[in-house]
Design a protein around this motif. Structure first.
Motif, PDB file in Angstrom:
ATOM      1  N   ALA A 104       0.845  -1.197   0.000  1.00 18.67           N
ATOM      2  CA  ALA A 104       0.000   0.000   0.000  1.00 18.67           C
ATOM      3  C   ALA A 104       0.880   1.247   0.000  1.00 18.67           C
ATOM      4  O   ALA A 104       1.890   1.300   0.694  1.00 18.67           O
ATOM      5  CB  ALA A 104      -0.914  -0.006   1.215  1.00 18.67           C
ATOM      6  N   LEU A 105       0.489   2.229  -0.774  1.00 17.06           N
ATOM      7  CA  LEU A 105       1.211   3.502  -0.806  1.00 17.06           C
ATOM      8  C   LEU A 105       0.606   4.433   0.237  1.00 17.06           C
ATOM      9  O   LEU A 105      -0.597   4.439   0.445  1.00 17.06           O
ATOM     10  CB  LEU A 105       1.083   4.150  -2.185  1.00 17.06           C
ATOM     11  CG  LEU A 105       1.558   3.364  -3.393  1.00 17.06           C
ATOM     12  CD1 LEU A 105       1.381   4.189  -4.658  1.00 17.06           C
ATOM     13  CD2 LEU A 105       2.994   2.920  -3.236  1.00 17.06           C
ATOM     14  N   THR A 106       1.459   5.229   0.842  1.00 14.03           N
ATOM     15  CA  THR A 106       0.922   6.276   1.711  1.00 14.03           C
ATOM     16  C   THR A 106       0.269   7.324   0.817  1.00 14.03           C
ATOM     17  O   THR A 106       0.558   7.420  -0.389  1.00 14.03           O
ATOM     18  CB  THR A 106       2.025   6.950   2.545  1.00 14.03           C
ATOM     19  OG1 THR A 106       2.912   7.637   1.661  1.00 14.03           O
ATOM     20  CG2 THR A 106       2.778   5.942   3.401  1.00 14.03           C
ATOM     21  N   GLU A 107      -0.591   8.114   1.400  1.00 11.37           N
ATOM     22  CA  GLU A 107      -1.255   9.164   0.635  1.00 11.37           C
ATOM     23  C   GLU A 107      -0.223  10.147   0.074  1.00 11.37           C
ATOM     24  O   GLU A 107      -0.318  10.578  -1.080  1.00 11.37           O
ATOM     25  CB  GLU A 107      -2.260   9.882   1.533  1.00 11.37           C
ATOM     26  CG  GLU A 107      -3.256  10.711   0.790  1.00 11.37           C
ATOM     27  CD  GLU A 107      -4.389  11.213   1.675  1.00 11.37           C
ATOM     28  OE1 GLU A 107      -5.290  11.849   1.119  1.00 11.37           O
ATOM     29  OE2 GLU A 107      -4.371  10.981   2.902  1.00 11.37           O
ATOM     30  N   ALA A 108       0.789  10.468   0.861  1.00 14.30           N
ATOM     31  CA  ALA A 108       1.825  11.400   0.407  1.00 14.30           C
ATOM     32  C   ALA A 108       2.571  10.834  -0.801  1.00 14.30           C
ATOM     33  O   ALA A 108       2.760  11.531  -1.806  1.00 14.30           O
ATOM     34  CB  ALA A 108       2.801  11.710   1.537  1.00 14.30           C
ATOM     35  N   GLY A 154       8.430  22.528  -6.169  1.00 14.32           N
ATOM     36  CA  GLY A 154       7.309  22.360  -7.094  1.00 14.32           C
ATOM     37  C   GLY A 154       6.475  21.140  -6.739  1.00 14.32           C
ATOM     38  O   GLY A 154       5.246  21.166  -6.839  1.00 14.32           O
ATOM     39  N   ILE A 155       7.136  20.064  -6.314  1.00 19.49           N
ATOM     40  CA  ILE A 155       6.421  18.860  -5.894  1.00 19.49           C
ATOM     41  C   ILE A 155       5.585  19.169  -4.662  1.00 19.49           C
ATOM     42  O   ILE A 155       4.412  18.798  -4.590  1.00 19.49           O
ATOM     43  CB  ILE A 155       7.398  17.704  -5.609  1.00 19.49           C
ATOM     44  CG1 ILE A 155       8.138  17.292  -6.882  1.00 19.49           C
ATOM     45  CG2 ILE A 155       6.656  16.504  -4.997  1.00 19.49           C
ATOM     46  CD1 ILE A 155       9.326  16.362  -6.639  1.00 19.49           C
ATOM     47  N   MET A 156       6.179  19.855  -3.681  1.00 19.93           N
ATOM     48  CA  MET A 156       5.450  20.210  -2.462  1.00 19.93           C
ATOM     49  C   MET A 156       4.199  21.014  -2.801  1.00 19.93           C
ATOM     50  O   MET A 156       3.116  20.752  -2.272  1.00 19.93           O
ATOM     51  CB  MET A 156       6.354  20.979  -1.495  1.00 19.93           C
ATOM     52  CG  MET A 156       7.413  20.106  -0.866  1.00 19.93           C
ATOM     53  SD  MET A 156       8.698  21.001   0.044  1.00 19.93           S
ATOM     54  CE  MET A 156       7.780  21.887   1.258  1.00 19.93           C
ATOM     55  N   GLN A 157       4.334  21.985  -3.683  1.00 16.04           N
ATOM     56  CA  GLN A 157       3.196  22.817  -4.078  1.00 16.04           C
ATOM     57  C   GLN A 157       2.140  21.995  -4.811  1.00 16.04           C
ATOM     58  O   GLN A 157       0.942  22.130  -4.560  1.00 16.04           O
ATOM     59  CB  GLN A 157       3.664  23.965  -4.977  1.00 16.04           C
ATOM     60  CG  GLN A 157       4.425  25.033  -4.249  1.00 16.04           C
ATOM     61  CD  GLN A 157       4.799  26.159  -5.188  1.00 16.04           C
ATOM     62  OE1 GLN A 157       5.346  25.929  -6.258  1.00 16.04           O
ATOM     63  NE2 GLN A 157       4.492  27.383  -4.789  1.00 16.04           N
ATOM     64  N   ASN A 158       2.594  21.130  -5.721  1.00 16.83           N
ATOM     65  CA  ASN A 158       1.660  20.334  -6.507  1.00 16.83           C
ATOM     66  C   ASN A 158       0.902  19.338  -5.641  1.00 16.83           C
ATOM     67  O   ASN A 158      -0.297  19.150  -5.811  1.00 16.83           O
ATOM     68  CB  ASN A 158       2.395  19.627  -7.639  1.00 16.83           C
ATOM     69  CG  ASN A 158       1.478  19.290  -8.789  1.00 16.83           C
ATOM     70  OD1 ASN A 158       0.491  19.965  -9.038  1.00 16.83           O
ATOM     71  ND2 ASN A 158       1.798  18.223  -9.489  1.00 16.83           N
ATOM     72  N   ALA A 213       9.770  19.465   4.143  1.00 18.23           N
ATOM     73  CA  ALA A 213      10.915  19.206   3.263  1.00 18.23           C
ATOM     74  C   ALA A 213      11.588  17.877   3.594  1.00 18.23           C
ATOM     75  O   ALA A 213      11.921  17.102   2.692  1.00 18.23           O
ATOM     76  CB  ALA A 213      11.915  20.352   3.348  1.00 18.23           C
ATOM     77  N   GLY A 214      11.783  17.586   4.873  1.00 17.74           N
ATOM     78  CA  GLY A 214      12.431  16.333   5.260  1.00 17.74           C
ATOM     79  C   GLY A 214      11.646  15.116   4.819  1.00 17.74           C
ATOM     80  O   GLY A 214      12.216  14.128   4.345  1.00 17.74           O
ATOM     81  N   THR A 215      10.333  15.184   4.948  1.00 22.19           N
ATOM     82  CA  THR A 215       9.465  14.084   4.517  1.00 22.19           C
ATOM     83  C   THR A 215       9.549  13.902   3.013  1.00 22.19           C
ATOM     84  O   THR A 215       9.674  12.785   2.506  1.00 22.19           O
ATOM     85  CB  THR A 215       7.999  14.369   4.925  1.00 22.19           C
ATOM     86  OG1 THR A 215       7.943  14.548   6.333  1.00 22.19           O
ATOM     87  CG2 THR A 215       7.074  13.255   4.495  1.00 22.19           C
ATOM     88  N   LEU A 216       9.492  15.020   2.279  1.00 21.40           N
ATOM     89  CA  LEU A 216       9.556  14.958   0.823  1.00 21.40           C
ATOM     90  C   LEU A 216      10.863  14.340   0.359  1.00 21.40           C
ATOM     91  O   LEU A 216      10.864  13.406  -0.442  1.00 21.40           O
ATOM     92  CB  LEU A 216       9.396  16.347   0.210  1.00 21.40           C
ATOM     93  CG  LEU A 216       9.639  16.393  -1.303  1.00 21.40           C
ATOM     94  CD1 LEU A 216       8.566  15.603  -2.049  1.00 21.40           C
ATOM     95  CD2 LEU A 216       9.699  17.818  -1.792  1.00 21.40           C
ATOM     96  N   TYR A 217      11.987  14.837   0.865  1.00 23.21           N
ATOM     97  CA  TYR A 217      13.273  14.360   0.354  1.00 23.21           C
ATOM     98  C   TYR A 217      13.550  12.921   0.780  1.00 23.21           C
ATOM     99  O   TYR A 217      14.169  12.169   0.036  1.00 23.21           O
ATOM    100  CB  TYR A 217      14.389  15.345   0.705  1.00 23.21           C
ATOM    101  CG  TYR A 217      14.266  16.580  -0.148  1.00 23.21           C
ATOM    102  CD1 TYR A 217      14.590  16.552  -1.502  1.00 23.21           C
ATOM    103  CD2 TYR A 217      13.729  17.755   0.364  1.00 23.21           C
ATOM    104  CE1 TYR A 217      14.416  17.667  -2.315  1.00 23.21           C
ATOM    105  CE2 TYR A 217      13.555  18.880  -0.438  1.00 23.21           C
ATOM    106  CZ  TYR A 217      13.905  18.822  -1.775  1.00 23.21           C
ATOM    107  OH  TYR A 217      13.724  19.923  -2.585  1.00 23.21           O
TER     108      TYR A 217
END
Length: 109
Positions: A5-9, A25-29, A47-51
């Motif tokens: 299962a993928l997380t929603e993020a 741009g990914i964060m905004q999208n 940012a930490g979660t994204l990267y």
């Protein structure tokens, strides 16, 4: 079957990367996709979660990193065919889940 299962993020990150985007741009999208009528704005990435997610997705081969920050440009990311298949598999999993839930709960009175 055995799909993870993928997380929603992660799901929204993958959906965001049909065209190349850099981290901000990914964060905004993701916030745009998960805002409004789609999910009520539940997903806001730090940012930490994204990267961390981008590293994991790159290691899985679901996204690729384009370009090089040493050239003075922000690193961009794009979904791969394997990443598209991961999204499709998640959609199939969710569809099955909701169908089963609808069947079982329709009998509740």
């Amino acid at each position: 079957m055995g799909t993870t299962a993928l997380t929603e993020a992660v799901f929204y990150i993958l959906l965001s990367l049909d065209t190349p985007l850099h981290g901000y741009g990914i964060m905004q999208n993701v916030e745009h996709l998960s805002g409004g009528s789609i999910s009520g704005g539940r997903v806001r990435l730090a940012a930490g979660t994204l990267y961390g997610a981008l590293t994991t997705l790159t290691e899985r081969g679901w996204i690729v990193s384009l370009g090089d920050e040493s050239e003075g440009r922000k690193k961009e990311y794009q979904i791969t065919p394997a990443g598209r298949e991961a999204v499709r598999a998640e959609l199939r999993r969710l569809h099955e889940l909701t169908q089963n839930g609808d069947k079982l709960t329709s009998e509740w009175n």
